[in-house]
Motif scaffolding. Structure first.
Motif, PDB file in Angstrom:
ATOM      1  N   ILE A   1       0.849  -1.209   0.000  1.00 56.09           N
ATOM      2  CA  ILE A   1       0.000   0.000   0.000  1.00 56.09           C
ATOM      3  C   ILE A   1       0.886   1.260   0.000  1.00 56.09           C
ATOM      4  N   GLY A   2       1.910   1.238   0.860  1.00 53.42           N
ATOM      5  CA  GLY A   2       2.846   2.370   0.883  1.00 53.42           C
ATOM      6  C   GLY A   2       3.554   2.539  -0.457  1.00 53.42           C
TER       7      GLY A   2
ATOM      8  N   THR B   1       2.417   1.697  -3.413  1.00 54.68           N
ATOM      9  CA  THR B   1       1.474   2.250  -4.398  1.00 54.68           C
ATOM     10  C   THR B   1       1.377   3.759  -4.263  1.00 54.68           C
ATOM     11  N   LEU B   2       1.326   4.235  -3.018  1.00 52.45           N
ATOM     12  CA  LEU B   2       1.261   5.688  -2.785  1.00 52.45           C
ATOM     13  C   LEU B   2       2.561   6.368  -3.229  1.00 52.45           C
ATOM     14  N   LEU B   3       3.698   5.681  -2.970  1.00 54.65           N
ATOM     15  CA  LEU B   3       4.992   6.253  -3.349  1.00 54.65           C
ATOM     16  C   LEU B   3       5.115   6.371  -4.877  1.00 54.65           C
TER      17      LEU B   3
ATOM     18  N   ARG C   1       2.673   6.654  -6.880  1.00 56.23           N
ATOM     19  CA  ARG C   1       1.746   7.703  -7.303  1.00 56.23           C
ATOM     20  C   ARG C   1       2.394   9.079  -7.125  1.00 56.23           C
ATOM     21  N   MET C   2       3.187   9.231  -6.063  1.00 58.62           N
ATOM     22  CA  MET C   2       3.887  10.505  -5.869  1.00 58.62           C
ATOM     23  C   MET C   2       4.879  10.748  -7.003  1.00 58.62           C
TER      24      MET C   2
ATOM     25  N   THR D   1       2.966  11.673 -10.056  1.00 65.20           N
ATOM     26  CA  THR D   1       2.414  13.031  -9.961  1.00 65.20           C
ATOM     27  C   THR D   1       3.489  14.078 -10.246  1.00 65.20           C
TER      28      THR D   1
ATOM     29  N   ARG E   1      -0.533   7.781 -13.937  1.00 64.89           N
ATOM     30  CA  ARG E   1      -0.843   7.427 -12.543  1.00 64.89           C
ATOM     31  C   ARG E   1      -1.499   6.048 -12.467  1.00 64.89           C
TER      32      ARG E   1
ATOM     33  N   ALA F   1       0.047   2.730 -10.474  1.00 66.50           N
ATOM     34  CA  ALA F   1      -0.695   2.068  -9.393  1.00 66.50           C
ATOM     35  C   ALA F   1      -0.937   0.595  -9.717  1.00 66.50           C
TER      36      ALA F   1
END
Length: 363
Positions: free
Chosen positions: A45-46, A48-50, A52-53, A56, A211, A215
């Motif tokens: 999960i972390g 995936t967020l990383l 995405r950053m 972005t 993005r 993900a």
């Protein structure tokens, strides 16, 4: 920047192959023992967020590679200094992965072959691929990366009769701390290492998918790692997994009457080859941008030669290799994977808002 373009599917395969990379050789969640699946989910999960950053940052700076983003937000001098540090980081990472595979091969398959021979042969293939261009590497990954889950499933089917489906119980037997530590290690290795893709993202032909593709790659890799973890722990048990050196390799030789070990080796060669190729491409294109060399191919052979020498010199034995991966790499990577990208994200958002405000005022 070169005019090479890659499709969304090719980027997905590249990222998934990169994430698979050498993670099965240096397994970052081993310290969590039977709670490793929790560490994979939290780290995934972390991760995936990383990713995405990172996506972005690239989306807020369209058509700019990582070196150009650094210079545009931090100035030419500081931007070039940080870009040079990233050249070192990507080169160092390529050296570590080269050594991972060299040590694995000489320990499990080619016991009488010198480490140097394995690494040099692998390096020659990779420099040829990188010099052929990112489009070629992407097309090859599109063909080879789907082989990875197929082989994982084949090995699982072969050992289905020796499974103990309660092996991952009880939950949190050793508390939450080992899980958090393993999840953080899993976040930095491999997800944080995808910072190298900031040199690849500008080649994507449909930027609106950036993005989503990032993900999906992170979630697919997390699902595959989860599947392999349950396969290994139910076949070997948590205590054996904690003690063993190359867990998936041991699982692949458990099948009675048939030897699937070469298939496992192929899996690792695909992921590892893609990972080293991406690191070398990122380092050489970034260095070419800094010194104004134009064509990055002028630098790839020199950089990979340095990687080969460094990979042979860097560890005395495989125990140093595992200790570095578990206890040093997660903290060494903090400025490269978290601090600098976060600053770039904030500066990109600030400049974007400023540009929007100026545009609104003019209207």
């Amino acid at each position: 920047m070169e005019k090479e373009k890659i499709s969304s599917l090719q980027l997905f395969m590249l990222m998934t192959g990169f994430l698979f990379g050498s993670t099965l050789i240096i397994n970052p969640i081993t310290s969590a023992k039977n709670d490793g699946w929790l560490a994979i989910i939290i780290g995934g999960i972390g991760g995936t967020l990383l990713l995405r950053m990172y996506a972005t940052i690239s989306a807020l700076n369209p058509f700019k590679n990582f070196a150009e983003i650094l210079k545009s937000h931090l100035g030419k001098v500081l931007g070039n200094v940080l870009a040079l540090l990233y050249v070192w980081y990507f080169t160092h990472l390529a050296s570590l992965v080269l050594r991972n595979f060299g040590s694995f091969m000489t320990t499990t398959a080619y016991l009488y072959t010198p480490l140097e021979v394995i690494i040099v042969i692998f390096a020659i293939i990779i420099v040829y691929a990188v010099n052929s261009g990112i489009e070629v590497v992407s097309r090859v990954s599109k063909i080879l990366v789907p082989v990875i889950p197929v082989i994982a499933v084949l090995i699982s089917i072969g050992i289905v009769t020796v499974h103990d489906f309660t092996a991952f119980l009880p939950l949190l037997e050793n508390g939450i701390q080992p899980v958090i530590k393993a999840a953080y290690a899993f976040l930095t290795f491999p997800f944080g290492e995808t910072i190298a893709f900031l040199m690849i993202f500008p080649h994507l032909n449909r930027r609106e998918n950036l993005r989503r593709v990032s993900a999906l790659s992170a979630l697919s890799a997390t699902g595959l790692f989860l599947f392999i973890f349950f396969r290994d722990i139910t076949a070997l048990g948590s205590h054996f997994i904690y003690q063993a050196t190359y867990v998936p390799h041991i699982t692949s030789v458990l099948i009675p009457g048939i030897n699937l070990e070469p298939l496992f080796d192929i899996n690792l060669l695909i992921g590892g080859g893609i990972k080293i190729a991406i690191c070398l491409y990122a380092a050489s294109t970034m260095l070419a941008d800094i010194i104004g060399a134009g064509d990055y191919r002028k630098l790839t052979t020199a950089l990979l030669t340095f990687c080969v020498v460094l990979s042979i010199w860097i560890y005395e034995n495989i125990f140093e290799m595992f200790n570095w991966a578990e206890n040093v790499w997660p903290y060494y990577s903090i400025p490269f994977q978290f601090a600098i990208p976060l600053i770039l994200l904030l500066l990109s958002l600030k400049n974007k808002n400023k540009a929007n405000t100026t545009e609104s005022a003019e209207q």
